[in-house]
Each structure stands twice: as structure tokens, then as C-alpha cells.
Write a protein that holds these residues in place. Structure first.
Motif, PDB file in Angstrom:
ATOM      1  N   ARG A  78       0.794  -1.230   0.000  1.00  0.00           N
ATOM      2  CA  ARG A  78       0.000   0.000   0.000  1.00  0.00           C
ATOM      3  C   ARG A  78       0.835   1.294   0.000  1.00  0.00           C
ATOM      4  O   ARG A  78       0.285   2.361  -0.213  1.00  0.00           O
ATOM      5  N   LEU A  79       2.133   1.180   0.281  1.00  0.00           N
ATOM      6  CA  LEU A  79       2.966   2.375   0.369  1.00  0.00           C
ATOM      7  C   LEU A  79       4.037   2.372  -0.718  1.00  0.00           C
ATOM      8  O   LEU A  79       4.245   1.363  -1.396  1.00  0.00           O
ATOM      9  N   SER A  80       4.700   3.514  -0.853  1.00  0.00           N
ATOM     10  CA  SER A  80       5.882   3.571  -1.712  1.00  0.00           C
ATOM     11  C   SER A  80       6.890   2.560  -1.194  1.00  0.00           C
ATOM     12  O   SER A  80       7.069   2.399   0.013  1.00  0.00           O
ATOM     13  N   ARG A  81       7.590   1.889  -2.114  1.00  0.00           N
ATOM     14  CA  ARG A  81       8.482   0.818  -1.695  1.00  0.00           C
ATOM     15  C   ARG A  81       9.894   1.282  -1.354  1.00  0.00           C
ATOM     16  O   ARG A  81      10.764   0.462  -1.085  1.00  0.00           O
ATOM     17  N   ASP A  82      10.160   2.585  -1.390  1.00  0.00           N
ATOM     18  CA  ASP A  82      11.509   3.001  -1.015  1.00  0.00           C
ATOM     19  C   ASP A  82      11.657   2.887   0.499  1.00  0.00           C
ATOM     20  O   ASP A  82      10.730   3.169   1.265  1.00  0.00           O
ATOM     21  N   MET A  83      12.839   2.473   0.927  1.00  0.00           N
ATOM     22  CA  MET A  83      13.048   2.136   2.329  1.00  0.00           C
ATOM     23  C   MET A  83      12.904   3.348   3.244  1.00  0.00           C
ATOM     24  O   MET A  83      12.484   3.215   4.389  1.00  0.00           O
ATOM     25  N   ARG A  84      13.233   4.521   2.758  1.00  0.00           N
ATOM     26  CA  ARG A  84      13.108   5.705   3.603  1.00  0.00           C
ATOM     27  C   ARG A  84      11.653   5.914   4.013  1.00  0.00           C
ATOM     28  O   ARG A  84      11.344   6.180   5.180  1.00  0.00           O
ATOM     29  N   THR A  85      10.731   5.789   3.047  1.00  0.00           N
ATOM     30  CA  THR A  85       9.310   5.939   3.341  1.00  0.00           C
ATOM     31  C   THR A  85       8.822   4.828   4.265  1.00  0.00           C
ATOM     32  O   THR A  85       8.091   5.077   5.228  1.00  0.00           O
ATOM     33  N   LEU A  86       9.230   3.611   3.972  1.00  0.00           N
ATOM     34  CA  LEU A  86       8.784   2.470   4.766  1.00  0.00           C
ATOM     35  C   LEU A  86       9.253   2.572   6.213  1.00  0.00           C
ATOM     36  O   LEU A  86       8.485   2.328   7.152  1.00  0.00           O
ATOM     37  N   LEU A  87      10.518   2.947   6.408  1.00  0.00           N
ATOM     38  CA  LEU A  87      11.047   3.036   7.765  1.00  0.00           C
ATOM     39  C   LEU A  87      10.450   4.208   8.529  1.00  0.00           C
ATOM     40  O   LEU A  87      10.177   4.102   9.727  1.00  0.00           O
ATOM     41  N   SER A  88      10.222   5.310   7.835  1.00  0.00           N
ATOM     42  CA  SER A  88       9.580   6.455   8.484  1.00  0.00           C
ATOM     43  C   SER A  88       8.163   6.091   8.930  1.00  0.00           C
ATOM     44  O   SER A  88       7.733   6.453  10.038  1.00  0.00           O
ATOM     45  N   THR A  89       7.454   5.356   8.079  1.00  0.00           N
ATOM     46  CA  THR A  89       6.100   4.929   8.427  1.00  0.00           C
ATOM     47  C   THR A  89       6.120   3.953   9.592  1.00  0.00           C
ATOM     48  O   THR A  89       5.261   4.012  10.489  1.00  0.00           O
ATOM     49  N   LEU A  90       7.102   3.060   9.591  1.00  0.00           N
ATOM     50  CA  LEU A  90       7.219   2.099  10.692  1.00  0.00           C
ATOM     51  C   LEU A  90       7.420   2.827  12.017  1.00  0.00           C
ATOM     52  O   LEU A  90       6.790   2.479  13.032  1.00  0.00           O
ATOM     53  N   ASN A  91       8.271   3.849  12.030  1.00  0.00           N
ATOM     54  CA  ASN A  91       8.492   4.622  13.254  1.00  0.00           C
ATOM     55  C   ASN A  91       7.195   5.302  13.709  1.00  0.00           C
ATOM     56  O   ASN A  91       6.876   5.332  14.902  1.00  0.00           O
ATOM     57  N   ARG A  92       6.462   5.834  12.752  1.00  0.00           N
ATOM     58  CA  ARG A  92       5.183   6.489  13.074  1.00  0.00           C
ATOM     59  C   ARG A  92       4.202   5.495  13.679  1.00  0.00           C
ATOM     60  O   ARG A  92       3.522   5.798  14.675  1.00  0.00           O
ATOM     61  N   LEU A  93       4.128   4.311  13.104  1.00  0.00           N
ATOM     62  CA  LEU A  93       3.213   3.291  13.611  1.00  0.00           C
ATOM     63  C   LEU A  93       3.621   2.802  14.993  1.00  0.00           C
ATOM     64  O   LEU A  93       2.770   2.539  15.849  1.00  0.00           O
ATOM     65  N   ASP A  94       4.909   2.687  15.215  1.00  0.00           N
ATOM     66  CA  ASP A  94       5.395   2.269  16.531  1.00  0.00           C
ATOM     67  C   ASP A  94       4.979   3.283  17.590  1.00  0.00           C
ATOM     68  O   ASP A  94       4.480   2.919  18.671  1.00  0.00           O
ATOM     69  N   ASN A  95       5.175   4.560  17.285  1.00  0.00           N
ATOM     70  CA  ASN A  95       4.783   5.608  18.248  1.00  0.00           C
ATOM     71  C   ASN A  95       3.276   5.610  18.495  1.00  0.00           C
ATOM     72  O   ASN A  95       2.816   5.754  19.635  1.00  0.00           O
ATOM     73  N   ALA A  96       2.504   5.420  17.429  1.00  0.00           N
ATOM     74  CA  ALA A  96       1.042   5.410  17.570  1.00  0.00           C
ATOM     75  C   ALA A  96       0.591   4.197  18.374  1.00  0.00           C
ATOM     76  O   ALA A  96      -0.324   4.292  19.218  1.00  0.00           O
ATOM     77  N   SER A  97       1.213   3.059  18.120  1.00  0.00           N
ATOM     78  CA  SER A  97       0.871   1.824  18.842  1.00  0.00           C
ATOM     79  C   SER A  97       1.170   1.970  20.328  1.00  0.00           C
ATOM     80  O   SER A  97       0.378   1.550  21.180  1.00  0.00           O
ATOM     81  N   PHE A  98       2.311   2.586  20.628  1.00  0.00           N
ATOM     82  CA  PHE A  98       2.691   2.777  22.032  1.00  0.00           C
ATOM     83  C   PHE A  98       1.717   3.724  22.729  1.00  0.00           C
ATOM     84  O   PHE A  98       1.272   3.473  23.855  1.00  0.00           O
ATOM     85  N   SER A  99       1.373   4.811  22.047  1.00  0.00           N
ATOM     86  CA  SER A  99       0.470   5.802  22.648  1.00  0.00           C
ATOM     87  C   SER A  99      -0.928   5.240  22.873  1.00  0.00           C
ATOM     88  O   SER A  99      -1.559   5.492  23.905  1.00  0.00           O
ATOM     89  N   ALA A 100      -1.394   4.452  21.898  1.00  0.00           N
ATOM     90  CA  ALA A 100      -2.752   3.898  21.984  1.00  0.00           C
ATOM     91  C   ALA A 100      -2.798   2.590  22.764  1.00  0.00           C
ATOM     92  O   ALA A 100      -3.885   2.071  23.041  1.00  0.00           O
ATOM     93  N   LYS A 101      -1.612   2.063  23.099  1.00  0.00           N
ATOM     94  CA  LYS A 101      -1.510   0.773  23.793  1.00  0.00           C
ATOM     95  C   LYS A 101      -2.250  -0.325  23.008  1.00  0.00           C
ATOM     96  O   LYS A 101      -3.001  -1.112  23.573  1.00  0.00           O
ATOM     97  N   ARG A 102      -2.021  -0.316  21.706  1.00  0.00           N
ATOM     98  CA  ARG A 102      -2.637  -1.315  20.825  1.00  0.00           C
ATOM     99  C   ARG A 102      -1.560  -2.009  20.011  1.00  0.00           C
ATOM    100  O   ARG A 102      -0.518  -1.419  19.682  1.00  0.00           O
TER     101      ARG A 102
END
Length: 233
Positions: A196-220
């Protein structure tokens, strides 16, 4: 003349871009060469090329980090920011144990910068100390450099092509980065991101960091429904 201690560039290297956090794929020989460069062994000049987002900067940051860990001096210069930089900053850099010049293609056709790099290279070669690592988006003679002597100098060193990861390699790279951040990336979520996302690693890793932070904040936990919600997919 400036002393090496005065040559530290005002660049904060990412603390998460190390050799440990770089998934090697088919780049084992390049990584070995860079690790040797960090300890002053192997070829004194390395040039490697790859597409934007393939990990060129990550590897240079990792090499500098290895040198800094030994309390030695290293300089990293991103040439894609050359318009905000002055070529004089190359003065006396040839005295450093390691100099990394990133994205050489950015200054192709710029007479001032091409001449400055050519002069720096000659000073560095005459000095005969330290290691020089340069990256570009293609082999030196295909960069569009207007100074033939600069292109020929860059052809003298050891060259590598940075091999991009396939989708399975990118999934493994994402899982490695997740593990280093202290969480697990489910395979189905990883494949969903790749689809679903651009396949360049910079975008993927940035998105992963965002999801990690969101998961931690939401405790999900990271699930596909949660990812869709956070990324509005």
C-alpha cells in the motif's frame, strides 16, 4: 591551515543508522569494505552507487559512527545540500581519518563544486592518509560530471553497486528495524505496508516509526485495521 579538530561538520548523524540496523541483502562485500574503511584498512578510496532511498546515506552514517566510536574524526557531507554549503569547507579535510561525500550527482555540472572536489581529491591523494568514501546514483562516468579529470579520478578506486532489496528483503529489513525498536512487526502487517505504500526504504522506515509511536500511545498491537486507521488507508 585549519586543524582537523576544527573540521567537525555541524551534522547530527542519525543514531539509529548503524551497520547493525542495515539489512545487508546482497551487499555483504560492500559492508565488509566499509567496515574495513572505518578502521583504516582495505582500499583507501571507495565509491558506491545506488538509487535514491537504497541506503547510501545509511551506510555512510554507519561508517562514520564506527570511526566516532573509536574517538577518531570523521566528516560526512551531503552534497544534495550544496547550495547551502561553501566549497571552502573541504579545505584541510584531507587530514581526517575518514571523509564521506554523499550524493555526488547533486553537484554534477556545477563548475565551482566540481573543481573544489577535484582539488580536494588531489590533496587527499597527495597526503596519502585516511580513507575517502563517495556515493552517487550511478557509476562515475554516468553522473554527468563536466570535469573529465574528476570523473577519471573517481574511477580509480574500488567501486560497488549497492544492490536494492527485493520485497522479501524489505520485509526482513522492516522486521529488523522493529526488533531494534523493541517490538514485533507481524508478517501480514509488513506485507500490507509493502503493498500500500511507496516501496523506497526511507518511506517504509519512516512509516514504521510512526506506527510504533502510535501503537505505544494507543496501547494497541500493530494490526492491519490499526494501520489502516493511523494511515487513513
Amino acid at each position: 591551515m585549519k586543524q582537523p579538530a576544527q573540521l567537525s561538520l555541524a551534522v547530527q548523524l542519525p543514531d539509529d543508522e548503524t551497520f547493525v540496523s542495515f539489512y545487508p541483502g546482497n551487499n555483504a562485500h560492500l559492508i565488509t569494505a566499509l567496515k574495513n574503511a572505518a578502521i583504516g584498512q582495505g582500499a583507501p578510496f571507495l565509491y558506491f552507487w545506488g538509487a535514491k532511498g537504497s541506503g547510501r546515506s545509511h551506510l555512510l552514517h554507519a561508517t562514520c559512527a564506527e570511526v566516532n566510536a573509536r574517538d577518531a574524526a570523521a566528516a560526512y557531507l551531503s552534497l544534495d545540500q550544496f547550495e547551502q554549503l561553501d566549497p571552502s569547507m573541504l579545505d584541510a579535510m584531507e587530514s581526517l581519518p575518514l571523509v564521506c561525500l554523499d550524493s555526488l550527482e547533486a553537484i554534477a555540472g556545477n563548475t565551482l563544486w566540481e573543481r573544489a572536489l577535484f582539488d580536494f581529491y588531489n590533496r587527499w591523494q597527495e597526503k596519502g592518509e585516511g580513507t575517502l568514501v563517495v556515493t552517487g546514483c550511478s557509476a562515475p562516468r554516468k553522473l554527468g560530471l563536466q570535469l573529465p579529470d574528476l570523473a577519471s579520478r573517481l574511477d580509480w578506486g574500488v567501486s560497488f553497486q549497492l544492490q536494492e532489496l527485493d520485497d522479501e528483503g524489505k520485509l526482513s529489513a522492516l522486521q529488523l528495524r522493529a526488533e531494534l525498536r523493541g517490538f514485533k512487526l507481524p508478517i501480514d502487517v509488513g506485507r500490507f505496508l509493502l503493498n500500500r505504500l511507496s516501496r523506497d526504504m526511507r518511506t517504509l522506515l519512516s512509516t514504521l516509526n510512526r506506527l510504533d509511536n502510535a501503537s505505544f500511545s494507543a496501547k494497541r498491537k500493530l494490526t492491519i485495521p490499526f494501520v489502516k486507521e493511523i494511515l487513513a488507508l
